[in-house]
Scaffold this motif. Structure first.
Motif, PDB file in Angstrom:
ATOM      1  N   LYS A  13      18.843   5.323   2.298  1.00 38.32           N
ATOM      2  CA  LYS A  13      18.326   6.679   2.096  1.00 38.32           C
ATOM      3  C   LYS A  13      17.438   6.712   0.872  1.00 38.32           C
ATOM      4  CE  LYS A  13      21.914   9.281   4.458  1.00 38.32           C
ATOM      5  NZ  LYS A  13      22.863  10.427   4.387  1.00 38.32           N
ATOM      6  N   GLY A  14      16.218   7.112   1.077  1.00 31.22           N
ATOM      7  CA  GLY A  14      15.269   7.181  -0.016  1.00 31.22           C
ATOM      8  C   GLY A  14      13.864   7.377   0.511  1.00 31.22           C
ATOM      9  N   LEU A  15      12.903   7.213  -0.334  1.00 30.87           N
ATOM     10  CA  LEU A  15      11.502   7.338   0.038  1.00 30.87           C
ATOM     11  C   LEU A  15      11.113   6.208   0.983  1.00 30.87           C
ATOM     12  CD1 LEU A  15       8.618   8.562  -0.395  1.00 30.87           C
ATOM     13  CD2 LEU A  15       8.394   6.950  -2.285  1.00 30.87           C
ATOM     14  N   GLU A  16      10.499   6.563   2.127  1.00 39.12           N
ATOM     15  CA  GLU A  16      10.088   5.553   3.087  1.00 39.12           C
ATOM     16  C   GLU A  16       8.566   5.478   3.161  1.00 39.12           C
ATOM     17  OE1 GLU A  16      11.874   5.888   6.926  1.00 39.12           O
ATOM     18  OE2 GLU A  16      13.890   6.222   6.143  1.00 39.12           O
ATOM     19  N   ARG A  17       8.051   4.269   3.302  1.00 41.25           N
ATOM     20  CA  ARG A  17       6.616   4.099   3.531  1.00 41.25           C
ATOM     21  C   ARG A  17       6.366   2.705   4.101  1.00 41.25           C
ATOM     22  NH1 ARG A  17       3.737   3.723  -2.485  1.00 41.25           N
ATOM     23  NH2 ARG A  17       4.422   1.610  -3.032  1.00 41.25           N
ATOM     24  N   LEU A  18       5.214   2.531   4.726  1.00 34.86           N
ATOM     25  CA  LEU A  18       4.807   1.224   5.222  1.00 34.86           C
ATOM     26  C   LEU A  18       4.082   0.472   4.123  1.00 34.86           C
ATOM     27  CD1 LEU A  18       3.437   1.839   8.843  1.00 34.86           C
ATOM     28  CD2 LEU A  18       5.545   0.663   8.199  1.00 34.86           C
ATOM     29  N   GLU A  19       4.409  -0.817   3.986  1.00 28.61           N
ATOM     30  CA  GLU A  19       3.739  -1.633   2.982  1.00 28.61           C
ATOM     31  C   GLU A  19       3.332  -2.969   3.596  1.00 28.61           C
ATOM     32  OE1 GLU A  19       5.904  -2.120  -0.616  1.00 28.61           O
ATOM     33  OE2 GLU A  19       5.728  -0.019  -1.189  1.00 28.61           O
ATOM     34  N   SER A  20       2.091  -3.337   3.402  1.00 25.81           N
ATOM     35  CA  SER A  20       1.591  -4.625   3.878  1.00 25.81           C
ATOM     36  C   SER A  20       1.620  -5.682   2.789  1.00 25.81           C
ATOM     37  CB  SER A  20       0.159  -4.474   4.408  1.00 25.81           C
ATOM     38  OG  SER A  20       0.141  -3.623   5.530  1.00 25.81           O
ATOM     39  N   THR A  21       1.728  -5.245   1.542  1.00 25.28           N
ATOM     40  CA  THR A  21       1.699  -6.184   0.418  1.00 25.28           C
ATOM     41  C   THR A  21       2.836  -5.864  -0.539  1.00 25.28           C
ATOM     42  OG1 THR A  21      -0.697  -6.422   0.576  1.00 25.28           O
ATOM     43  CG2 THR A  21       0.311  -7.052  -1.506  1.00 25.28           C
ATOM     44  N   ILE A  22       3.509  -6.910  -0.979  1.00 29.68           N
ATOM     45  CA  ILE A  22       4.505  -6.771  -2.047  1.00 29.68           C
ATOM     46  C   ILE A  22       3.953  -7.532  -3.237  1.00 29.68           C
ATOM     47  CG2 ILE A  22       6.887  -7.191  -2.744  1.00 29.68           C
ATOM     48  CD1 ILE A  22       7.642  -7.197   0.226  1.00 29.68           C
ATOM     49  N   ALA A  23       3.346  -6.797  -4.151  1.00 22.88           N
ATOM     50  CA  ALA A  23       2.622  -7.441  -5.262  1.00 22.88           C
ATOM     51  C   ALA A  23       2.801  -6.635  -6.536  1.00 22.88           C
ATOM     52  CB  ALA A  23       1.145  -7.587  -4.914  1.00 22.88           C
ATOM     53  N   TYR A  24       4.024  -6.625  -7.039  1.00 23.98           N
ATOM     54  CA  TYR A  24       4.346  -5.973  -8.310  1.00 23.98           C
ATOM     55  C   TYR A  24       4.558  -7.092  -9.333  1.00 23.98           C
ATOM     56  CZ  TYR A  24       5.122  -2.411  -4.805  1.00 23.98           C
ATOM     57  OH  TYR A  24       4.953  -1.557  -3.739  1.00 23.98           O
ATOM     58  N   THR A  25       3.449  -7.719  -9.719  1.00 23.16           N
ATOM     59  CA  THR A  25       3.460  -9.011 -10.398  1.00 23.16           C
ATOM     60  C   THR A  25       3.519  -8.898 -11.903  1.00 23.16           C
ATOM     61  OG1 THR A  25       2.004  -9.722  -8.608  1.00 23.16           O
ATOM     62  CG2 THR A  25       2.267 -11.232 -10.466  1.00 23.16           C
ATOM     63  N   ASP A  26       2.897  -7.851 -12.451  1.00 24.52           N
ATOM     64  CA  ASP A  26       2.727  -7.714 -13.886  1.00 24.52           C
ATOM     65  C   ASP A  26       2.694  -6.243 -14.234  1.00 24.52           C
ATOM     66  OD1 ASP A  26       0.073  -6.959 -13.057  1.00 24.52           O
ATOM     67  OD2 ASP A  26      -0.460  -9.086 -13.049  1.00 24.52           O
ATOM     68  N   LEU A  27       2.567  -5.951 -15.508  1.00 22.09           N
ATOM     69  CA  LEU A  27       2.620  -4.555 -15.941  1.00 22.09           C
ATOM     70  C   LEU A  27       1.571  -3.676 -15.261  1.00 22.09           C
ATOM     71  CD1 LEU A  27       3.387  -5.040 -19.741  1.00 22.09           C
ATOM     72  CD2 LEU A  27       4.934  -4.150 -17.988  1.00 22.09           C
ATOM     73  N   PRO A  28       0.298  -4.089 -15.154  1.00 21.08           N
ATOM     74  CA  PRO A  28      -0.682  -3.211 -14.493  1.00 21.08           C
ATOM     75  C   PRO A  28      -0.328  -2.885 -13.045  1.00 21.08           C
ATOM     76  CG  PRO A  28      -1.805  -4.910 -15.743  1.00 21.08           C
ATOM     77  CD  PRO A  28      -0.354  -5.280 -15.736  1.00 21.08           C
TER      78      PRO A  28
ATOM     79  N   ILE B 106       1.060 -11.467   1.601  1.00 20.31           N
ATOM     80  CA  ILE B 106       1.666 -11.454   2.930  1.00 20.31           C
ATOM     81  C   ILE B 106       0.932 -10.525   3.893  1.00 20.31           C
ATOM     82  CG2 ILE B 106       3.947 -12.156   2.125  1.00 20.31           C
ATOM     83  CD1 ILE B 106       4.782  -9.195   2.349  1.00 20.31           C
ATOM     84  N   SER B 107       0.024  -9.698   3.380  1.00 19.56           N
ATOM     85  CA  SER B 107      -0.780  -8.845   4.254  1.00 19.56           C
ATOM     86  C   SER B 107      -1.657  -9.669   5.186  1.00 19.56           C
ATOM     87  CB  SER B 107      -1.654  -7.896   3.431  1.00 19.56           C
ATOM     88  OG  SER B 107      -2.507  -8.626   2.565  1.00 19.56           O
ATOM     89  N   LYS B 108      -1.876 -10.948   4.877  1.00 17.35           N
ATOM     90  CA  LYS B 108      -2.663 -11.814   5.749  1.00 17.35           C
ATOM     91  C   LYS B 108      -1.891 -12.193   7.011  1.00 17.35           C
ATOM     92  CE  LYS B 108      -6.341 -12.416   3.099  1.00 17.35           C
ATOM     93  NZ  LYS B 108      -7.735 -12.130   3.523  1.00 17.35           N
ATOM     94  N   LEU B 109      -0.570 -12.002   6.984  1.00 20.10           N
ATOM     95  CA  LEU B 109       0.251 -12.193   8.169  1.00 20.10           C
ATOM     96  C   LEU B 109       0.244 -10.899   8.983  1.00 20.10           C
ATOM     97  CD1 LEU B 109       3.275 -13.867   6.367  1.00 20.10           C
ATOM     98  CD2 LEU B 109       1.614 -15.060   7.808  1.00 20.10           C
ATOM     99  N   THR B 110       0.621 -11.006  10.246  1.00 15.98           N
ATOM    100  CA  THR B 110       0.784  -9.796  11.059  1.00 15.98           C
ATOM    101  C   THR B 110       2.164  -9.219  10.780  1.00 15.98           C
ATOM    102  OG1 THR B 110      -0.684 -10.628  12.786  1.00 15.98           O
ATOM    103  CG2 THR B 110       0.829  -8.865  13.402  1.00 15.98           C
ATOM    104  N   LEU B 111       2.210  -8.031  10.209  1.00 14.46           N
ATOM    105  CA  LEU B 111       3.460  -7.384   9.822  1.00 14.46           C
ATOM    106  C   LEU B 111       3.675  -6.142  10.680  1.00 14.46           C
ATOM    107  CD1 LEU B 111       3.051  -7.545   5.929  1.00 14.46           C
ATOM    108  CD2 LEU B 111       4.147  -9.225   7.414  1.00 14.46           C
ATOM    109  N   GLN B 112       4.885  -5.967  11.200  1.00 15.60           N
ATOM    110  CA  GLN B 112       5.234  -4.797  11.996  1.00 15.60           C
ATOM    111  C   GLN B 112       6.586  -4.259  11.547  1.00 15.60           C
ATOM    112  OE1 GLN B 112       4.722  -7.458  15.620  1.00 15.60           O
ATOM    113  NE2 GLN B 112       4.322  -5.440  16.510  1.00 15.60           N
ATOM    114  N   PRO B 113       6.728  -2.943  11.483  1.00 15.93           N
ATOM    115  CA  PRO B 113       8.058  -2.409  11.149  1.00 15.93           C
ATOM    116  C   PRO B 113       9.056  -2.576  12.293  1.00 15.93           C
ATOM    117  CG  PRO B 113       6.508  -0.651  11.621  1.00 15.93           C
ATOM    118  CD  PRO B 113       5.706  -1.902  11.609  1.00 15.93           C
ATOM    119  N   GLY B 114       8.558  -2.653  13.535  1.00 16.37           N
ATOM    120  CA  GLY B 114       9.406  -2.874  14.696  1.00 16.37           C
ATOM    121  C   GLY B 114       8.638  -3.635  15.757  1.00 16.37           C
ATOM    122  N   LEU B 115       9.362  -4.285  16.670  1.00 21.18           N
ATOM    123  CA  LEU B 115       8.699  -5.119  17.670  1.00 21.18           C
ATOM    124  C   LEU B 115       7.801  -4.306  18.592  1.00 21.18           C
ATOM    125  CD1 LEU B 115      11.503  -7.651  18.707  1.00 21.18           C
ATOM    126  CD2 LEU B 115       9.372  -8.139  17.505  1.00 21.18           C
ATOM    127  N   GLU B 116       8.163  -3.060  18.874  1.00 18.52           N
ATOM    128  CA  GLU B 116       7.373  -2.228  19.773  1.00 18.52           C
ATOM    129  C   GLU B 116       6.460  -1.282  19.028  1.00 18.52           C
ATOM    130  OE1 GLU B 116       7.635  -2.990  22.909  1.00 18.52           O
ATOM    131  OE2 GLU B 116       9.241  -4.397  22.454  1.00 18.52           O
TER     132      GLU B 116
END
Length: 949
Positions: A245-260, A216-226
């Motif tokens: 409430k928890g650890l926050e970070r920006l992510e461009s890819t969601i790829a937790y596919t396998d053990l590695p 999905i990183s190939k798409l344009t991803l934004q945390p907010g419109l502005e």
């Protein structure tokens, strides 16, 4: 074989613009070999052969010669029997039989196939549809390649094995043909345009839209419109009750596919936590995007406030889903909510952008590795003809032992000898029909996986256990894995002879049992290893009376949730070559060893195999397949229907699913479900049992809670009553069921039949939640909790009858069918003839000497009543009975034809028929005690009875 050659070689060589090499055409006894200098798609040698009048083989290579190999999926004794001719006219070579004409463009090397009327059945991509590349293996001879075809207008495309996304019609879809727990790969597709394609390749393959899904990183991803930042806002909360409430970070890819890939997750409490991604998506290309999801745990995906996905999968065995969404040029709000439930849960989101231009009109196969491109084109006027062609190539589907068609009870697992025996005794005492009890894994000592020996503390006398099962008129099937713990005798002997995959031992990778043990699998591609594996099973299990084999983890699943590259390493090399080239075929050769071993050891006893994975050709080894370790949910049950239908359309007739699902959500788990969860659990098992009674194999299995009917609900409960009703109905239908089982072998028939097989009604092409069970019964499973009606489409036909009431209904309409808790809607087509038997509690209880024949008027019809020796192979030599029964609507006459076939051990001299006639004006219920309209005895000679007297 007489061949007619119209060889105009001089004319062809000197015609302008052709790309043929000198000595360009060679005629063989099977067909033609054409050599090209500069075909635009890279083809240097093209081979076109006629197997039968309906089947053509196409082989192509970018090298100067074919490196011949033996096919694993095509049967070894395949004979080429076609009478064919050929001629060359300008820049086209034509090769034809009386059923199919193949046209080869001598400029582009592309092929098209036409029927006798000249109609195009299938055409390779215009301008050349092949592509060749070097494969990424250590074996330099391998190539990767693809073949694309032009889509026919509105054709439906099916088959390809069993997949878990709930898709039925694969037109315009991307299908990943990679063996996995729950995904059974069969590289055979079938079309409504009167053809099928068998893609003879053993490696990982993509079908249809063969592009690789993009992150999905190939798409344009934004945390907010502005917001100018790139990516989605991710919150990793350790308390799922407070997910913001928890650890926050920006992510461009969601790829937790396998053990590695799990190492990329940040630290948070995955057992109690949750993850949320929010933001906006803007596509590069406007239009319908297909999102591909690999997931475990709970997942919910929302776009512009529309919930597109909301489901669950057990954490250790991720599932596959996909959904389409029309992305516009304006940003789309997205929210992804994930509850992983454990530190080995998985989530991966990728997508395919819309196809553009001419690419929209194509579908194809793309494989990772092979010696050369090789496929079979199969023509057939009906889908049954195409499937018959598939079995001509890959082998007949055997007739299963009759007991296999009865009810099987299983659980994960019977931990002691007494538990297993007590279950069989309970079924007999409670008069619940049963034919097979299944002993799942871990009957061995904890550290002795692969020994094939019972743990004497828990199973003190296996021979006595098996004898009691047999004395109770049941059979016993046992789980057998191709897995061996390091250090046991069977491992040592195989290792000394180089019969094991070594890498998992080198890695000292431990499994999940106790504190973990190091193991590996045997190399089933090695004939000597297969023989030794059978010898071990024979010595420890078959010789003491085991009746059938449950072959688990045959993908092969050497290390669960490893990456694809790791999986290849763990099974590399095989005895035949690189694991890349043979990745998908393990289950086929593993079943081959068991089948051939048992037929040699006990020639008169039918082999039966149940395997978790499958591959083209496995039906010839008397193998059935189940749908793997699926979840205990209504939406999962619904996905099984389309999976089973496509598996059947892949030419493999024997399929089953864990009734109730294998793995449960916490609300159903120990100590036991209560309240609303208990109500839902009982209804889930009730609805799944109703569905399961009308699948080729009828089998309950799963983890806790225990799956025996009396452990699900008390006898007075509607769940118990309904499950018992459908169990008994299955046994009443045994003459019908065993007859269609016989037709699988003798007529290449299919048991579980999508509506598209039998009705020329375009409205059925996308219906994957209704089907015909045999020729006459339409099954419409209820897959929604607390539903008491179901929308049912009655295909265009002479008419339909409600099975329970006998009420007549017109075809070509959608109805709202009543579906009370205790009943699943069932419909019988007009013209159906359905034989019911007496009430029995196991399949050997009574011979086929009394038949209650329900005749549904309104159309002509026929049914072939079949019987044979039930457990032997005498049917291969003609020892069986066929009695053709027909009904004429015009004459209102029932004809029982003369019995044909040689005498067998179960033949009865006289069959007493009782006939119930149902027509639109005289509906009659499904009541086995009602007074018949006609009664007569049949002794093998033809009879004719007027039914309007």
């Amino acid at each position: 074989m007489k061949l007619f050659y119209f060889l105009l070689s001089g004319l062809v060589i000197f015609t302008s613009n052709l790309v043929l090499a000198n000595d360009h055409i060679t005629v063989t006894d099977k067909g033609l070999v054409i050599r090209f200098e500069a075909a635009p798609d890279g083809t240097k040698v093209l081979r076109l052969e006629a197997v039968t009048s309906e089947i053509f083989r196409v082989s192509a290579t970018s090298k100067s010669e074919f490196k011949e190999t033996n096919s694993l999926m095509v049967k070894e004794d395949l004979s080429y029997e076609a009478n064919w001719q050929h001629e060359i006219d300008a820049d086209t070579l034509r090769m034809w039989t009386d059923k199919v004409t193949a046209h080869v463009n001598l400029k582009t090397a592309e092929i098209l196939f036409k029927d006798p009327s000249g109609k195009i059945i299938l055409k390779e991509k215009t301008g050349g549809g092949r592509r060749f590349d070097s494969a990424s293996t250590e074996e330099n001879s391998y190539s990767s390649f693809s073949q694309h075809f032009q889509k026919n207008e509105a054709e439906g495309i099916y088959g390809l094995g069993q997949h878990q996304a709930g898709l039925f019609n694969y037109r315009d879809r991307h299908v990943d043909l990679t063996q996995y727990n729950g995904v059974a790969v069969v590289p055979f597709m079938i079309s409504t345009n009167q053809y099928g394609l068998l893609w003879d390749n053993n490696s990982i393959t993509k079908f249809g839209d063969t592009r690789i899904p993009e992150p999905i990183s190939k798409l344009t991803l934004q945390p907010g419109l502005e917001d100018d930042a790139k990516g989605l806002k991710a919150i990793y909360a350790s308390d799922r009750s407070n997910p913001t409430k928890g650890l926050e970070r920006l992510e461009s890819t969601i790829a937790y596919t396998d053990l590695p890939s799990l190492k990329n997750l940040p630290e948070f409490d995955q057992h109690r936590g949750a993850v949320t991604w929010t933001g906006y998506i803007t596509p590069e290309h406007v239009g319908i995007h297909t999102f591909k999801l690999i997931y475990s745990g709970y997942i919910k995906i929302t776009m512009n406030n529309q919930v597109l996905m909301d489901t669950w999968r057990e954490s250790w065995n991720p599932g596959f889903e996909e959904f389409d969404y029309d992305l516009s040029s304006t940003a789309t709000a997205v929210k992804i909510e994930w509850i992983p439930e454990s530190d080995q849960s998985f989530l991966d989101l990728s997508y395919l952008k819309p196809l553009e231009g001419k690419e929209e009109d194509l579908f194809g196969f793309a494989s990772e590795a092979g010696e050369y491109l090789d496929y079979y084109f199969i023509y057939g006027e009906e889908m049954d003809d195409v499937i018959s062609g598939y079995r001509t190539l890959t082998g007949k589907a055997k007739i299963m032992p009759k007991w296999v068609m009865g009810f099987w009870q299983s659980r994960e697992r019977y931990k002691t000898q007494e538990e297993l025996l007590e279950t069989v005794r309970n079924f007999r005492e409670k008069q619940i029909p049963l034919d097979n009890i299944v002993q799942d894994w871990s009957y061995w000592e904890e550290d002795a996986w692969g020994s094939h020996e019972f743990d004497k503390d828990r199973f003190p006398d296996p021979e006595a256990m098996i004898k009691e099962v047999h004395d109770l008129n049941a059979r016993i099937m046992i789980s057998v894995w191709p897995k061996f713990y390091e250090g046991i005798d069977n491992n040592r002997v195989m290792d000394e002879k180089g019969m094991l995959y070594r890498q998992n031992i080198v890695n000292q990778q431990k499994d999940w049992i106790g504190e973990g043990y190091v193991s590996t699998f045997y190399d089933a591609f090695n004939p000597a290893a297969r023989s030794m594996f059978w010898d071990q099973l024979n010595k420890r299990l078959f010789s003491i009376g085991i009746d059938a084999w449950w072959l688990d983890a045959t993908e092969p699943d050497i290390h669960s949730n490893a990456s694809i590259s790791q999986r290849k390493t763990l099974m590399d090399p095989t005895a035949l070559g690189s694991s890349t080239a043979f990745f998908n075929a393990y289950s086929l050769v593993n079943a081959k060893g068991i089948y051939e071993g048992q037929r040699k050891a006990a020639p008169d006893q039918r082999v039966f195999i149940l395997t978790r994975s499958a591959f083209a050709g496995i039906q010839r080894y008397s193998a059935a397949t189940w749908s793997g370790d699926i979840a205990s949910r209504f939406d999962e049950m619904e996905r099984q229907i389309a999976g089973g239908l496509n598996f059947s359309l892949s030419g493999l007739p024997y399929w089953t699913t864990d009734i109730g699902g294998f793995f449960v959500e916490d609300k159903y788990d120990r100590p036991h479900p209560e309240g609303d969860a208990l109500d839902e659990w009982r209804e889930l098992n009730t609805r799944w049992t109703q569905f399961g009674a009308f699948t080729p194999l009828f089998r309950a299995h799963g983890q806790y809670p225990h799956r025996e009917i009396y452990n699900i609900a008390p006898e007075e409960h509607p769940a118990y009553q309904s499950m018992l009703y459908y169990n008994k109905l299955r046994y009443r239908l045994m003459p019908y069921i065993y007859s269609i089982t016989g037709a699988v072998y003798h007529e290449d028939n299919t048991i579980m039949r999508p509506l598209v097989m039998d009705f020329k009604d375009p409205k059925v092409r996308d219906i994957g939640n209704q089907y015909m069970f045999g020729p006459s019964i339409m099954v419409t499973p209820v897959t929604v909790y607390q539903a008491n009606t179901k929308a049912v489409y009655l295909p265009k036909h002479a008419g339909w009858y409600d099975m329970y009431s006998g009420k007549f209904l017109e075809g070509e309409q959608t109805i709202t069918a009543e579906a009370p808790y205790e009943r699943m809607p069932l419909f019988i087509k007009a013209g159906a003839i359905i034989p019911f038997g007496s009430e029995i509690f196991h399949t050997a209880e009574r011979m086929q000497d009394e038949i209650l024949l329900f005749v549904y008027a309104g159309n002509d019809g026929e049914f072939c009543l079949y019987d044979d020796g039930h457990t032997d192979y005498a049917y291969e030599n003609g020892q069986f009975d066929k009695i053709l029964i027909s009904y004429s609507e015009q004459d209102k006459t029932l004809k029982i034809n003369e019995r044909v076939g040689k005498k067998h051990q179960n033949r009865v001299d006289k069959i007493d028929f009782k006939v119930i006639v149902i027509d639109r004006d005289k509906p009659k219920p499904l009541d086995f005690d009602q007074i018949p309209d006609f009664s007569f005895s049949y002794t093998g000679e033809a009879l004719s009875i007027k039914l309007n007297n």
